[in-house]
Write a protein that holds these residues in place. Structure first.
Motif, short mmCIF file in Angstrom:
data_model
loop_
_atom_site.label_atom_id
_atom_site.label_comp_id
_atom_site.label_asym_id
_atom_site.label_seq_id
_atom_site.Cartn_x
_atom_site.Cartn_y
_atom_site.Cartn_z
N HIS A 231 5.35 19.09 54.42
CA HIS A 231 6.50 19.74 53.77
C HIS A 231 7.66 19.88 54.76
N ALA A 232 7.36 20.25 56.01
CA ALA A 232 8.41 20.41 57.01
C ALA A 232 9.00 19.05 57.42
N VAL A 233 8.16 18.02 57.47
CA VAL A 233 8.66 16.67 57.76
C VAL A 233 9.65 16.25 56.68
N LEU A 234 9.33 16.54 55.43
CA LEU A 234 10.23 16.20 54.32
C LEU A 234 11.55 16.95 54.44
N ALA B 54 3.48 11.43 52.52
CA ALA B 54 2.10 11.58 52.04
C ALA B 54 1.23 10.41 52.47
N THR B 55 1.78 9.20 52.48
CA THR B 55 1.03 8.03 52.90
C THR B 55 0.54 8.18 54.33
N LEU B 56 1.40 8.66 55.21
CA LEU B 56 1.05 8.77 56.62
C LEU B 56 -0.01 9.84 56.87
N ALA B 57 -0.21 10.71 55.89
CA ALA B 57 -1.27 11.73 56.01
C ALA B 57 -2.60 11.20 55.53
N ASP C 223 5.43 -14.45 55.02
CA ASP C 223 4.91 -13.49 54.06
C ASP C 223 3.58 -12.92 54.54
N LEU C 224 3.35 -11.66 54.19
CA LEU C 224 2.10 -11.01 54.59
C LEU C 224 0.94 -11.59 53.79
N SER C 225 -0.20 -11.72 54.46
CA SER C 225 -1.41 -12.14 53.75
C SER C 225 -1.83 -11.04 52.79
N SER C 226 -2.59 -11.42 51.75
CA SER C 226 -3.05 -10.42 50.78
C SER C 226 -3.93 -9.38 51.47
N ALA C 227 -4.70 -9.82 52.47
CA ALA C 227 -5.57 -8.88 53.19
C ALA C 227 -4.76 -7.83 53.92
N LEU C 228 -3.64 -8.24 54.52
CA LEU C 228 -2.81 -7.30 55.25
C LEU C 228 -2.03 -6.40 54.29
N LYS C 229 -1.54 -6.97 53.19
CA LYS C 229 -0.80 -6.17 52.21
C LYS C 229 -1.65 -4.99 51.70
N ARG C 230 -2.95 -5.23 51.54
CA ARG C 230 -3.82 -4.17 51.02
C ARG C 230 -3.95 -3.00 51.97
N ARG C 231 -3.63 -3.22 53.24
CA ARG C 231 -3.74 -2.14 54.23
C ARG C 231 -2.51 -1.25 54.27
N PHE C 232 -1.48 -1.63 53.54
CA PHE C 232 -0.24 -0.87 53.53
C PHE C 232 0.02 -0.24 52.17
N ASN C 233 0.66 0.91 52.20
CA ASN C 233 1.30 1.45 51.01
C ASN C 233 2.78 1.13 51.17
N THR C 234 3.37 0.46 50.18
CA THR C 234 4.74 -0.04 50.30
C THR C 234 5.73 0.89 49.61
N VAL C 235 6.81 1.20 50.31
CA VAL C 235 7.92 1.97 49.75
C VAL C 235 9.16 1.11 49.87
N ILE C 236 9.80 0.84 48.73
CA ILE C 236 11.02 0.03 48.72
C ILE C 236 12.23 0.95 48.79
N LEU C 237 13.04 0.80 49.84
CA LEU C 237 14.22 1.62 50.01
C LEU C 237 15.42 0.89 49.40
#
Length: 363
Positions: free
Chosen positions: A41-44, A74-77, A211-225
């Motif tokens: 909450h404080a980070v936000l 939240a992702t980083l937590a 482009d990222l491999s599908s295996a690597l993409k699965r390790r990330f949560n993506t946020v589009i700015l």
């Protein structure tokens, strides 16, 4: 944390905003994930801005949709890494830096991704003098910023992930999935401690490069700015950042008139979108990205011209000299597009007469 040095051109986020981070920590009574300096909450609050109970003003670092920053924090937590994607100038690096500063107290555990980034930059390398003299040993090991983050439970950053070669990208898979990095030369491994995570950024204009491999993409949560939603939002961002940079650079000029900033941002938004703000006139877009970051640079350059070669006040003459270089990247194609914009849009706006004449003079 290193001691802030007022002579450096650009302080790290944890230095420039140390007073805000300290005030937030003092008033933060919410649960904190392991090794986080602040609660989510404080980070936000640090990112979006606000006023603390004691009256301390927290300046907004990101102007945009609050929900996107909630998702990022939240992702980083969790145990998933965070990937920030957007067109150039959408504050990906800026948000990444401030997230790391607020969570870990340092934003310097950074790998800059390029076509030449090697596995050693992501994993580890060797001090070859010691390696030849002593053989493989812990003392001869040179850890990457990501490995140091794993050992200390902090946030690591990897800029421009899609510029990195695909085989190097995939060295992250074990780190992100198993939270472990094997070191076969030592018959050992580095295990990430609680608090470790990774923020990567990617420019969606680089799509198709690496482009990222599908295996690597699965390790990330993506946020589009996204680009700023409204003209007022983008003007606010540019005005705030220009004020900060002008102070750091000691530019002896008056703060720019809002009218001049609004004109620059309007030009950028219209050429970027391929249409005027009212949607009535279709436009051709130049080859450059015309990002918010470039608009900030244009205003700062104009202020420098005004301060050193003008009367200290940003004028249309100063703006025009700065703006043409930002818009016209291709001297053939972009010059035609820019002249068409001046004749079909700028010339017809009654309150842009001085701007039109100044731009024509340098075009």
């Amino acid at each position: 944390m290193t001691t802030p040095d007022s002579t450096v051109l650009r302080q790290h986020a944890e230095q420039a905003y140390a007073h805000e981070l300290s005030a937030l920590a003092a008033h933060d009574d919410r649960p904190r994930p392991p090794r986080w300096n602040l609660s989510p909450h404080a980070v936000l609050t640090y990112l979006m801005g606000g006023t603390l109970k004691d009256g301390t003003e927290i300046t907004p670092k990101y102007v945009g949709e609050r929900r996107l920053m909630e998702i990022a924090v939240a992702t980083l937590a969790t145990d998933r890494a965070l990937l920030l994607i957007g067109v150039p100038g959408t504050a990906k690096s800026w948000v990444s830096e401030h997230l790391a500063a607020a969570i870990s107290g340092t934003s310097t555990l950074l790998v800059q991704g390029t076509a030449g980034t090697s596995e050693e930059s992501v994993r580890y390398g060797w001090n070859y003098a010691r390696l030849l003299a002593e053989g493989p040993s812990e003392a001869a090991l040179v850890e990457s910023p990501i490995v140091r983050a794993m050992r200390t439970g902090k946030i690591a950053r990897l800029e421009e992930l899609t510029r990195v070669q695909s085989d190097v990208q995939d060295t992250l898979i074990t780190i992100l999935s198993e939270k472990t990095l094997p070191i076969p030369e030592l018959n050992a491994e580095v295990q990430a401690v609680q608090g470790f995570n990774l923020i990567a950024t990617a420019n969606n204009r680089d799509k198709g490069v690496n482009d990222l491999s599908s295996a690597l993409k699965r390790r990330f949560n993506t946020v589009i700015l996204p680009v700023p939603d409204s003209l007022d939002d983008e003007v606010s961002i540019v005005t705030r950042r220009v004020a900060q940079l002008a102070t750091n650079l000691h530019i002896p000029a008056q703060p720019p008139a809002l009218e001049e900033v609004r004109r620059i941002v309007t030009v950028f938004r219209e050429l970027r979108a391929g249409a005027t703000e009212d949607g009535k006139t279709k436009l051709k877009s130049p080859s450059g990205s015309l990002s918010t970051a470039e608009a900030i640079s244009v205003v700062n350059h104009g202020l420098s011209l005004a301060a050193h070669f003008g009367n200290g006040h940003l004028t249309a003459h100063d703006v025009a000299a700065s703006l043409v270089g930002a818009v016209v990247k291709d001297p053939v194609q972009d010059s035609v597009i820019w002249r068409e914009y001046l004749e079909t849009v700028a010339k017809k706006r009654d309150d842009w007469k001085d701007f039109y004449k100044a731009c024509r003079a340098v075009s």
